[in-house]
Each structure stands twice: as structure tokens, then as C-alpha cells.
Scaffold this motif. Structure first.
Motif, short mmCIF file in Angstrom:
data_model
loop_
_atom_site.label_atom_id
_atom_site.label_comp_id
_atom_site.label_asym_id
_atom_site.label_seq_id
_atom_site.Cartn_x
_atom_site.Cartn_y
_atom_site.Cartn_z
N SER A 253 76.50 59.65 36.65
CA SER A 253 76.67 59.14 38.02
C SER A 253 77.39 60.17 38.88
O SER A 253 77.04 60.37 40.06
CB SER A 253 77.47 57.84 37.98
OG SER A 253 76.75 56.81 37.33
N SER A 254 78.39 60.87 38.32
CA SER A 254 79.08 61.91 39.06
C SER A 254 78.15 63.08 39.35
O SER A 254 78.17 63.66 40.45
CB SER A 254 80.30 62.41 38.27
OG SER A 254 81.28 61.41 38.18
N LEU A 255 77.34 63.46 38.37
CA LEU A 255 76.37 64.53 38.58
C LEU A 255 75.39 64.17 39.69
O LEU A 255 75.07 64.99 40.56
CB LEU A 255 75.62 64.82 37.29
CG LEU A 255 76.42 65.42 36.13
CD1 LEU A 255 75.58 65.45 34.87
CD2 LEU A 255 76.89 66.82 36.47
N ALA A 256 74.90 62.93 39.64
CA ALA A 256 73.94 62.48 40.66
C ALA A 256 74.58 62.45 42.04
O ALA A 256 73.98 62.90 43.03
CB ALA A 256 73.40 61.10 40.29
N THR A 257 75.79 61.93 42.13
CA THR A 257 76.47 61.83 43.42
C THR A 257 76.68 63.21 44.03
O THR A 257 76.41 63.42 45.22
CB THR A 257 77.83 61.13 43.24
OG1 THR A 257 77.62 59.83 42.69
CG2 THR A 257 78.54 61.00 44.57
N ALA A 258 77.17 64.15 43.24
CA ALA A 258 77.41 65.50 43.75
C ALA A 258 76.12 66.16 44.22
O ALA A 258 76.07 66.78 45.28
CB ALA A 258 78.08 66.35 42.66
N THR A 259 75.06 66.01 43.43
CA THR A 259 73.78 66.62 43.79
C THR A 259 73.23 66.01 45.08
O THR A 259 72.78 66.72 45.99
CB THR A 259 72.77 66.45 42.65
OG1 THR A 259 73.30 67.01 41.45
CG2 THR A 259 71.45 67.13 42.99
N ILE A 260 73.25 64.69 45.16
CA ILE A 260 72.71 64.01 46.35
C ILE A 260 73.48 64.42 47.59
O ILE A 260 72.88 64.72 48.64
CB ILE A 260 72.78 62.48 46.13
CG1 ILE A 260 71.75 62.05 45.09
CG2 ILE A 260 72.55 61.75 47.45
CD1 ILE A 260 71.88 60.61 44.66
N LEU A 261 74.80 64.47 47.50
CA LEU A 261 75.60 64.80 48.68
C LEU A 261 75.33 66.22 49.16
O LEU A 261 75.11 66.45 50.36
CB LEU A 261 77.08 64.63 48.36
CG LEU A 261 77.60 63.20 48.22
CD1 LEU A 261 79.05 63.19 47.78
CD2 LEU A 261 77.44 62.44 49.54
N VAL A 262 75.34 67.19 48.25
CA VAL A 262 75.19 68.57 48.70
C VAL A 262 73.77 68.85 49.18
O VAL A 262 73.56 69.61 50.13
CB VAL A 262 75.61 69.55 47.58
CG1 VAL A 262 74.57 69.64 46.47
CG2 VAL A 262 75.91 70.93 48.16
N VAL A 263 72.78 68.24 48.56
CA VAL A 263 71.39 68.43 49.02
C VAL A 263 71.19 67.77 50.38
O VAL A 263 70.55 68.34 51.27
CB VAL A 263 70.40 67.87 47.98
CG1 VAL A 263 68.98 67.84 48.55
CG2 VAL A 263 70.43 68.71 46.72
N PHE A 264 71.75 66.58 50.55
CA PHE A 264 71.63 65.89 51.84
C PHE A 264 72.27 66.71 52.96
O PHE A 264 71.68 66.89 54.03
CB PHE A 264 72.27 64.52 51.75
CG PHE A 264 72.29 63.77 53.06
CD1 PHE A 264 71.13 63.17 53.55
CD2 PHE A 264 73.43 63.70 53.82
CE1 PHE A 264 71.13 62.50 54.76
CE2 PHE A 264 73.46 63.03 55.03
CZ PHE A 264 72.30 62.43 55.50
N VAL A 265 73.47 67.21 52.72
CA VAL A 265 74.16 67.98 53.75
C VAL A 265 73.40 69.27 54.05
O VAL A 265 73.25 69.66 55.22
CB VAL A 265 75.61 68.28 53.32
CG1 VAL A 265 76.28 69.19 54.34
CG2 VAL A 265 76.40 66.99 53.18
N ALA A 266 72.91 69.96 53.01
CA ALA A 266 72.14 71.19 53.22
C ALA A 266 70.87 70.90 54.01
O ALA A 266 70.47 71.67 54.89
CB ALA A 266 71.81 71.84 51.88
N MET A 267 70.22 69.80 53.70
CA MET A 267 69.00 69.42 54.41
C MET A 267 69.30 69.14 55.88
O MET A 267 68.58 69.60 56.78
CB MET A 267 68.39 68.17 53.75
CG MET A 267 67.16 67.62 54.42
SD MET A 267 66.61 66.09 53.60
CE MET A 267 67.90 64.95 54.13
N VAL A 268 70.37 68.40 56.13
CA VAL A 268 70.74 68.07 57.51
C VAL A 268 71.09 69.33 58.29
O VAL A 268 70.70 69.49 59.45
CB VAL A 268 71.92 67.08 57.52
CG1 VAL A 268 72.48 66.92 58.93
CG2 VAL A 268 71.48 65.72 56.98
N SER A 269 71.81 70.24 57.67
CA SER A 269 72.19 71.47 58.38
C SER A 269 70.97 72.28 58.78
O SER A 269 70.93 72.90 59.85
CB SER A 269 73.11 72.33 57.50
OG SER A 269 72.40 72.95 56.45
N SER A 270 69.93 72.28 57.94
CA SER A 270 68.74 73.08 58.21
C SER A 270 67.91 72.54 59.36
O SER A 270 67.19 73.30 60.01
CB SER A 270 67.87 73.16 56.95
OG SER A 270 68.56 73.83 55.91
#
Length: 805
Positions: free
Chosen positions: A306-323
Motif C-alpha cells: 500500500s505504501s509502494l502504491a501510494t508513493a507511485t501514484i502520488l509522484v506519477v500524478f504530480v509529474a503528469m500534472v506538471s507536464s
């Protein structure tokens, strides 16, 4: 007017308001960090880690106040020669007094001399749960250091779960700093080769770093909903740098491609709009694919996943939004600056700098030639190679990576090994927990005595009498059975199996109404593996289904969906096969000098995490490459030509993205943590295989052989190709510039031409189809929809500016 896609609308606002967009982004990053630091991180507690029989046994013991307390072991040995026992005991007495005075200490045991007489050991029991001992162990370590200074002729060392965790965290921090030293220069060099501009190189790194910072802050906030198991930071850095740079790279390359085509005929705002309608959409789809894939890890019902999933989802979401938000604004700022420089150069009579459209490199062309000339043979041979690489995965052996696999560069682990050698009975333990009604207390005691006799007669267990603790109400008892075998050894696992299968049913199983179970380090590892095995089919099944459905929705083709799932499976399987060869068979120790403790087996969490993440990352290339293919096909290009055109046009950006990802992932091979070594290696080789075998040989070969059937059941592509072939698409030649026609300005309302500045489009870039480019007066271009009487002006630049018009 038809509503624009969200990526285009957001890019439009950012392009019109670059200053606000940039300021808003960095304000968002600062806010995330500020709020995260303010609320802090909510770390997972013991209850979050419980699974299986060991978890149930621990819960029973905890309810009765018999939970295992954190302990630290302090060893006294001679600096040279035999141990002076009198001096060692005096030093131990001094240490005991110091420790008892600490508020963190519950009790201090009497010193114990090893059988060899070369080491004296004092065990200190701490207050509080074991998971929280890390936060309170420093005062104990300080007292150990003080006793060492007072007794220079002795070697005074401390180990224990909390001390080891402290050393592990320090090593992890040093490792992460090392990966940054490796990653940043190579990423800079790669981007410099791609763009040839330091300004453009800085954009991907700036957005990647800021995305990581925002994700770190958000992870602290989210930890109050989903506790952090201590693995989030590693994942945010690992995935964040890779996808952060890659998403920006996709966008920048498309904007640069359209700039080269326009040769000055389009403003920075229009170029950003075209990139938003193409690469922006692909980035959003890719990001959502990774997010959806990662979310399946929650189905494992495990706090670490769950921690692995949360970290991955958050950083991918933020990177996607920034782009898709701040990046358009940055590009407009950079584009306007370049235009001003060009204008000043023109005023001085300096000829404009001409850029030629990029061509596919010779190496990539050579790699693509087999699929172009002999697709059937290329498909078969490439697939056989990948299957051959995957075969070793059939013999994969999993184990929980525990103290036995930690790096021995950690001083506390060296002390731990000395402790095990001097006191072999302490290598591992089984904690038998039993709960029965109060009136069964005598029967439970008799059963525990019988269990102790059986264990002492069994060579799998220690010959020393086991200790028994009983709760105040007499309902719960805990027996500690020492095991003279290393934690991950087959003998330790065999003793647990023997205990659960034979001894407990024959003793405690005879007590009516008694509840019993085995807890302890070995039991936790065994139960964790069993729990993973139970959840694996659920996670994999949902992952395959969701990946297939997303691909079908995005491309409108069931065939593309099936091909994507099969190719992803092939890529993951090949990566697993190489993982076994290098880390289970030990080739990594031979080639890279890795510690054998990291290469004797595969970490239990590695395959499932890799399976999910690799599926998501493979969708990056899948979406980007197939989007270019479909774009060409929708512009009327025959399927075979569209496949080759899409592969060639995405060649350099896919290669560049792969280099960045491989650099980031490979840098984690050289950290000390065995699990991160294996994950970094697997991700790196999977990206290489995916970029240069799957997407260059197998995918184009398969799509060429499928032909128009590859788009089934969608008929839009075939209608577009038929219309272009019959010349009914509006009179324009088929090109790959459809996005220019789809990007209209203004996005939300009509504007008079005299209020729009710097917008133009050349008619040769707008293909036939649902939209047409019409010229109305000198330099005035109109994008009109066949299905609507309304239209929007794109520019009123002088006709001379439209060099292709």
C-alpha cells in the motif's frame, strides 16, 4: 463550438498566462511541502504489519500485555587476546547502572558469558512497541559509547532491531545521495544531446525535481490515511525522476518537432497547443495507466505494498500534472524569448537560423529494417528470444529479505553476526502463544511442559529450557523456543513447520477451547510469503483486465488491447528471467561484486511490485508509439506506412526516454539494500527490452502483419484512410498535422481576428477530414467545422509568414 480536450484547455490557459501558471505551480509545490512538514509523517505501527497465524498470535499476546518488547544487546570483548572477565563484568555493571537510569529502558538483564568465554553480553529491554524503538534508541547508544570511552582496552558494541534500523536508515540516505550523483550528470548529458540547449535541458530536470518535492509533501499528508511503511521516499525518487523527465521530454520533443515543421510560421502559443493535443494527451493517458496499474497493489492488503502504491501514484500524478499545466507556460516563455532574439537578429541583417526536421538515426533505422522488410520472421525470432530470456523465471525462489540479507557494511550488522556466533541459541526464536479460559490454566501449563520436552529433544531446537510468561489473569501464556539456525535457513523454516504441524496439535491442541499460534521472525516471514501467494492471482488478474480495458478505451481497438497486454507480459517475463540469472544464480556477484547475501534469492516483494510498475511504465511507450501510429492512420496513411511512420517519428524521444529511465533505475543497483538492487536492475533491463525489442521489432512486425484488422472493431481509422485515398477528405494531402486543425483558438469563446496576436497555420499542415483550413484575406486563416456553422479565427499574420501556405 465543439468542446476542447482538457489537455488543450489547460495548455491554452497556461500559454495565455505563463507567469501565473509558473507562479501557481511553484506555489503548489511549496504548499505541499509546507503542509506535509506541518502534519508530519504517520508511520505504520505493529498492527498494520500483521498477517496470517503470526499476526493473530501477536494480537493475542498484545491484548494480554505480553507483546515482545524491543531489546538491545551490548557485547563486551577484548581488543586483543583473551577477555579479562573481571574488567568486562565491571564495565557491564557500569553500563547496567547507566541504562537503568534512562526513561526509555524497562529492564536490564544480568550479564551472560558466551560458551567460548570470549564475549560478555548484556540485554536491555526498552519500553514501548518494537516498531517505535527506532525513535528512542539514541540515548542507549550514547551510554554504550560512553562506556567504550571509559574502557578503551575493551571492545563495547551494541546491536538490536532498533540499532540495525538506525544504521540501515543512515546507509539508505547515503545510497540515495550516491544515486543522485550518478543520475543527474548522465540525465543532463542525455538531454543536452537531445535538445542541444542548456535552457531546454533545465526544464525537464526542474519539473522532475519540483514534482518529487511536491510528492514528498503530499505523501506526508496521505500517510494519515494510509500509514507509511518507510519505503515511500525510495519509490518517489526512483519513479519520480524517471517519469518526471520522460513526460516532459515527450512534450518538449513534440513542440520542437512542430516548431521545425512551422519554420517560424507558428507562434509559441500555437505550438504549445499542438503539443497539448498530441503529446499532452499521451502523457495524461500514460500517467493514468501507471496510476491504475499501481492501484492494484492495494488489493494485496499489505501495508508495504500500500505504501509502494501510494508513493507511485502520488509522484506519477504530480509529474503528469506538471507536464500539462506549468510546462506549456514555460515553453511559451522560452519561445517568446527565442522569437525576440530572432527578431533582433533579423534587424541586424543576420539570416535566420534554420533548423531541419530530425531524421531517424542510422542505428534505429537498422533496428527497424527487419520489421519493415520481413515482419513475420522478425516477429517469430524476436518473440523466441524474449521467451528464452524468460525461461529462468520458472525457477524463481522467493524469500523475505531480512537481517540475513542486509549489507554487512553496517557496523550494527557486523555486531549482530558476532552475537550469533557467540550465542548460537539466539539466532532465531519461535514464540508460541496460547489463550484459554482461566479454569484451563493447569491444562495449558501441562501442555506447555510437554511441548518444551519435545522441543528440547529435537535437534532443530535449542537444548536450553524455554522461557514461559503468563498474563496476570492466567488466560494467555507465551513460550519462547530458541532455534540455533539462521533466520532464512531451511532448518529454521523446517523447525516452524514441524512445530505447527506436529508438536502444537499434539500438546496445546488437546486443551479444549484453547486458541494457539506461533509468532516470531521466522513465522512472520513464512506467513508473509503465504499471504502474498494468496493475493497474487487477484492483483495480476485485475491488472491485466484494467490494462486491457484502458488500451481499448484509448485506441478504440480490442486487437491493440490484446497485443499490448501480451507484449507487456513478454517484457515482464523476460525481465524476471534475467533477474533470476543475475541475482538468484549469482551472476551479479561475479560481474558487479555484489554481496552474496543480496544474490542468493529474490526478495518476496520484488516480483509483484515489478509486475505492476512495469505494466504501467510499458504503457508509456505503448501509448506514445501507438498514438503516433494512429495519428498517421487517421490522417489517411495506409496502416503499414502509418506503423513505420509512427515508429520512426517516436524513435529519438523513445530512445532518449529509455536512456534517462535506464540511468535512473540502474543507479539503484549500486545501493546496499538488496531489494532495491533487484528492483533497479529489473526496471533497467525491462526498459531496454521494451524500448529496443518490443517497440522496435515485435510491435511494428505484429501491427504490419495485422494490417487494418489491428484497428478492429473501430471503423474510424479505415474511414479516414478510405476518404484520403478517394480524395473526399477536403482536398488536402494526408499529413501528420491533424492536431493543428483540432487546436482552435480561442478555446472557450469567439474572438475577433484583430484581437488575436501571433497565430497562424499553413494550409498544407491541415489535412482533409472533419476540419478544413480556409484562407480569408491576406494572412487570415479560418478553421471551420463541417458539422457546425460556427468557426474560430486562428490568426491574422501577414501571408508572407505562412511559408508553406
Amino acid at each position: 463550438m465543439e468542446k476542447q480536450p482538457i489537455t488543450v484547455r489547460v495548455a491554452s490557459w497556461s500559454a495565455l498566462n505563463p507567469g501565473r501558471a509558473i507562479a501557481a505551480w511553484f506555489a503548489f509545490v511549496a504548499l505541499c511541502l509546507a503542509v506535509g512538514i506541518a502534519v508530519g509523517t504517520n508511520n505504520a505501527v505493529a498492527e498494520d504489519y500483521r498477517v496470517g497465524e503470526s499476526g493473530r498470535a501477536e494480537a493475542i499476546a498484545t491484548e494480554a500485555g505480553l507483546e515482545r518488547k524491543p531489546t538491545e544487546q551490548i557485547m563486551f570483548s577484548a581488543g586483543s587476546g583473551p577477555l579479562d572477565e573481571a574488567k568486562a563484568r565491571a564495565a557491564a555493571q557500569d553500563l547496567g547502572g547507566r541504562m537503568k537510569a534512562l526513561p526509555e529502558v524497562l529492564e536490564v538483564d544480568e550479564p551472560v558469558l558466551s560458551e567460548s568465554g570470549r564475549m560478555l553480553m548484556v540485554e536491555v529491554t526498552m519500553k514501548g512497541p518494537r516498531r517505535e524503538a527506532l525513535q528512542h534508541v539514541d540515548p542507549l547508544r550514547e551510554q554504550t559509547t560512553a562506556v567504550q570511552k571509559a574502557n578503551p582496552e575493551l571492545v563495547v558494541e551494541e546491536t538490536g532491531d532498533a540499532s540495525v534500523s538506525k544504521g540501515l536508515n543512515k546507509q539508505r540516505g547515503d545510497d540515495l545521495a550516491q544515486t543522485e550523483v550518478i543520475t543527474f550528470p548522465i540525465t543532463l548529458l542525455t538531454l543536452l544531446v537531445v535538445f542541444g540547449s542548456l535552457v531546454m535541458v533545465g526544464v525537464p530536470l526542474l519539473l522532475a525535481v519540483s514534482s518529487i518535492a511536491a510528492a514528498v509533501g503530499l505523501s506526508m499528508v496521505v500517510s494519515h490515511l494510509i500509514p507509511d511503511a518507510g519505503v515511500g521516499m525510495n519509490v518517489i525518487l526512483l519513479i519520480g525522476m524517471a517519469v518526471g523527465v520522460d513526460y516532459t521530454l515527450f512534450y518538449l520533443k513534440r513542440e520542437r518537432e512542430e516548431r521545425d515543421k512551422a519554420a517560424g510560421g507558428l507562434s509559441p502559443e500555437a505550438l504549445v497547443g499542438i503539443a497539448a493535443a498530441t503529446a499532452g494527451r499521451a502523457i495524461v493517458v500514460s500517467g493514468l495507466a501507471v496510476i491504475v496499474s499501481s492501484a492494484t497493489l492495494f488489493l494485496a492488503t499489505d501495508i508495504i505494498f500500500s505504501s509502494l502504491a501510494t508513493a507511485t501514484i502520488l509522484v506519477v500524478f504530480v509529474a503528469m500534472v506538471s507536464s500539462v499545466t506549468v510546462l506549456p507556460g514555460l515553453l511559451v516563455r522560452i519561445g517568446r524569448r527565442a522569437d525576440r532574439r530572432a527578431a533582433r537578429a533579423a534587424e541586424r541583417g543576420k539570416p535566420p537560423r534554420r533548423r531541419h526536421p530530425e531524421r531517424t538515426g542510422r542505428i534505429f533505422t537498422a533496428l527497424l529494417n527487419p520489421a519493415r522488410k520481413r515482419p513475420a520472421a522478425t516477429l517469430v525470432l524476436s518473440a523466441l528470444v524474449m521467451v528464452g530470456l524468460a525461461l529462468p523465471a520458472l525457477g524463481m525462489e522467493l524469500r523475505v529479505l531480512n537481517k540475513d540479507t542486509h549489507s554487512r557494511a553496517i557496523p550494527e550488522m557486523q555486531t549482530y553476526d558476532k552475537l550469533n556466533d557467540a550465542f548460537p541459541d539466539r539466532r532465531s526464536e519461535h514464540w508460541v502463544v496460547v489463550r484459554a479460559e482461566g479454569d484451563r490454566r493447569g491444562e495449558v501449563a501441562t501442555a506447555l511442559d510437554a511441548l518444551a520436552r519435545r522441543a528440547m529433544d529435537d535437534p532443530m531446537f535449542s537444548k536450553n529450557p524455554p522461557a514461559v510468561r503468563t498474563s496476570e489473569d492466567g488466560r494467555v501464556s507465551v513460550m519462547t523456543l530458541a532455534v540455533p539456525h539462521r533466520l532464512s535457513s531451511p532448518a529454521a523454516t523446517g523447525s516452524l513447520e514441524h512445530l505447527r504441524r506436529d508438536y502444537l496439535p499434539a500438546t496445546l491442541g488437546k486443551v479444549p477451547g484453547a486458541q494457539y499460534g506461533v509468532d516470531g521472525p521466522v513465522a512472520v516471514d513464512v506467513d508473509y510469503l503465504a499471504h502474498q501467494d494468496d493475493k497474487l492471482p487477484v492483483v495480476v488478474g485485475f491488472l491485466l483486465l484494467l490494462t486491457f480495458l484502458m488500451t481499448v478505451v484509448v485506441f478504440g481497438s480490442v486487437v491493440i488491447g490484446l497485443v499490448g497486454v501480451l507484449l507487456n507480459l513478454l517484457s515482464v517475463a523476460a525481465a524476471f528471467g534475467l533477474l533470476v540469472v543475475f541475482f538468484q544464480w549469482g551472476l551479479a556477484s561475479t560481474l558487479f561484486g555484489f554481496d552474496e547475501s543480496a544474490t542468493s534469492a529474490i526478495g518476496s516483494r520484488v516480483p509483484l511490485f515489478l509486475f505492476v510498475i512495469l505494466f504501467g511504465l510499458s504503457m508509456d511507450y505503448q501509448v506514445f508509439v501507438v498514438s503516433r501510429i494512429k495519428e498517421a492512420a487517421m490522417n489517411g496513411m495506409p496502416t503499414r506506412q502509418a506503423v513505420l511512420d509512427g515508429i520512426e517519428k517516436s524513435a529519438k524521444v523513445v530512445t532518449s526516454a529509455a536512456v534517462v529511465m535506464v540511468t535512473v533505475f540502474a543507479s539503484f543497483m549500486f545501493v546496499h539494500l538488496a531489494e532495491m538492487k533487484q528492483i533497479g536492475f529489473s526496471l533497467a533491463v525491462a526498459v531496454v527490452l521494451d524500448a529496443f525489442v518490443i517497440r522496435v521489432m515485435i510491435l511494428p512486425s505484429a501491427l504490419i502483419l495485422l494490417g487494418d484488422a489491428g484497428w478492429w472493431p473501430s471503423k474510424r481509422t479505415r474511414r479516414a484512410q478510405t476518404a484520403a485515398a478517394s480524395g473526399t477528405g477536403g482536398g488536402g494531402p494526408a499529413t501528420t498535422a491533424a492536431p493543428a486543425a483540432r487546436f482552435r483558438w480561442p478555446p472557450a469563446r469567439e474572438r475577433a481576428p484583430d484581437r488575436i496576436r501571433g497565430w497562424s497555420v499553413a494550409s498544407s499542415w491541415v489535412p482533409g477530414g472533419p476540419r478544413r483550413a480556409l484562407q480569408r484575406g491576406p494572412g487570415r486563416w479560418l478553421i471551420a467545422s463541417r458539422t457546425s456553422a460556427r468557426s474560430s479565427w486562428l490568426s491574422e499574420r501577414p501571408a508572407a509568414a505562412n511559408r508553406s501556405g
